[in-house]
Design a protein around this motif. Structure first.
Motif, PDB file in Angstrom:
ATOM      1  N   TRP A  93       1.651  72.796  78.972  1.00  0.00           N
ATOM      2  CA  TRP A  93       1.409  73.656  80.146  1.00  0.00           C
ATOM      3  C   TRP A  93       2.488  74.723  80.305  1.00  0.00           C
ATOM      4  O   TRP A  93       2.156  75.895  80.535  1.00  0.00           O
ATOM      5  N   HIS A 151       1.791  78.974  79.795  1.00  0.00           N
ATOM      6  CA  HIS A 151       2.171  80.005  80.769  1.00  0.00           C
ATOM      7  C   HIS A 151       3.217  80.963  80.192  1.00  0.00           C
ATOM      8  O   HIS A 151       3.069  82.194  80.296  1.00  0.00           O
ATOM      9  N   THR A 173      -1.764  82.045  80.599  1.00  0.00           N
ATOM     10  CA  THR A 173      -2.133  81.817  82.008  1.00  0.00           C
ATOM     11  C   THR A 173      -1.143  82.555  82.899  1.00  0.00           C
ATOM     12  O   THR A 173       0.034  82.678  82.554  1.00  0.00           O
ATOM     13  N   PRO A 174      -1.602  83.045  84.056  1.00  0.00           N
ATOM     14  CA  PRO A 174      -0.707  83.809  84.936  1.00  0.00           C
ATOM     15  C   PRO A 174       0.317  82.954  85.676  1.00  0.00           C
ATOM     16  O   PRO A 174       1.283  83.481  86.230  1.00  0.00           O
ATOM     17  N   ARG A 175       0.116  81.654  85.697  1.00  0.00           N
ATOM     18  CA  ARG A 175       1.081  80.737  86.311  1.00  0.00           C
ATOM     19  C   ARG A 175       1.012  79.427  85.552  1.00  0.00           C
ATOM     20  O   ARG A 175       0.068  79.183  84.806  1.00  0.00           O
ATOM     21  N   ARG A 176       2.019  78.589  85.778  1.00  0.00           N
ATOM     22  CA  ARG A 176       2.017  77.282  85.117  1.00  0.00           C
ATOM     23  C   ARG A 176       1.006  76.379  85.801  1.00  0.00           C
ATOM     24  O   ARG A 176       1.112  76.109  86.996  1.00  0.00           O
ATOM     25  N   LEU A 177       0.032  75.943  85.031  1.00  0.00           N
ATOM     26  CA  LEU A 177      -0.950  74.996  85.549  1.00  0.00           C
ATOM     27  C   LEU A 177      -0.418  73.582  85.392  1.00  0.00           C
ATOM     28  O   LEU A 177       0.440  73.312  84.559  1.00  0.00           O
ATOM     29  N   HIS A 178      -0.951  72.694  86.192  1.00  0.00           N
ATOM     30  CA  HIS A 178      -0.627  71.272  86.103  1.00  0.00           C
ATOM     31  C   HIS A 178      -1.825  70.562  85.488  1.00  0.00           C
ATOM     32  O   HIS A 178      -2.953  71.067  85.558  1.00  0.00           O
ATOM     33  N   GLU A 210      -5.138  70.540  87.087  1.00  0.00           N
ATOM     34  CA  GLU A 210      -5.790  71.843  87.232  1.00  0.00           C
ATOM     35  C   GLU A 210      -6.410  72.323  85.916  1.00  0.00           C
ATOM     36  O   GLU A 210      -6.780  73.484  85.783  1.00  0.00           O
ATOM     37  N   TYR A 270      -9.977  81.364  82.218  1.00  0.00           N
ATOM     38  CA  TYR A 270      -9.166  82.219  81.344  1.00  0.00           C
ATOM     39  C   TYR A 270      -9.733  82.253  79.922  1.00  0.00           C
ATOM     40  O   TYR A 270      -9.101  82.788  79.009  1.00  0.00           O
TER      41      TYR A 270
END
Length: 167
Positions: free
Chosen positions: A37, A41, A46-51, A54, A61
């Motif tokens: 993850w 990012h 990805t625009p933010r770090r996913l968990h 999620e 994307y």
């Protein structure tokens, strides 16, 4: 573990097999020390770090996740050669059906074992799986000490530049 997948993804990431925590939670790359993850990012996928919980946001994307082998283990070295061979065969069928733009196999050792490609190295491969180009990335497990987080993100970033040329 159910795949996070759909037809026509930009990249279908393929892990080796689920870890025990991933199997218990039902989420891919769930172990806190796994660097999938953060690398996703940091590389710009990805625009933010996913968990892990999620993971289905990846589809928005154009990204997805599957595994070479479905059986959960504490360590990938617990898998047999037969499991890798059968997993490779099933993965080829899945990829032919889903037709992602790229298949990204996370771990050169897993790629070599599943597809009998003894000389494979990181990066794009000559071989296509299910008619789809393949890119081998480092295994993001925290046990893979050969790659620091920045080096892992850089490898993911090489694929992102090819898979997302408009970015």
């Amino acid at each position: 573990m159910p795949d996070v997948a759909a037809e026509g993804l930009r990249v279908l990431f393929c892990g080796i097999n689920p870890g025990l925590l991933s199997a218990a939670t039902g989420h891919h790359f769930a172990r806190p020390g796994n660097r999938f993850w953060p690398a996703l990012h940091a590389s710009g996928f990805t625009p933010r770090r996913l968990h892990p919980h999620e993971e289905h946001e990846l589809l928005s994307y154009g990204l997805g996740i599957t595994n070479v082998v479905a059986r959960a283990t504490a360590r990938a070295d617990e898998l047999s050669r037969e499991e890798f061979t059968e997993g490779g065969r099933l993965l080829e069928e899945k990829v032919a059906l889903l037709r992602p733009h790229w298949l990204a196999v996370l771990g050169v050792t897993a790629y070599r074992a599943a597809f009998d490609e003894r000389k494979a190295a990181m990066g794009p491969q000559e071989r296509r799986i299910g008619g789809v180009p393949v890119w081998v990335l480092p295994n993001p497990s925290g046990l893979n000490a050969h790659y620091t987080p920045p080096a892992l993100a850089a490898e993911f970033g090489r694929l992102r530049l090819v898979a997302s040329p408009e970015d």
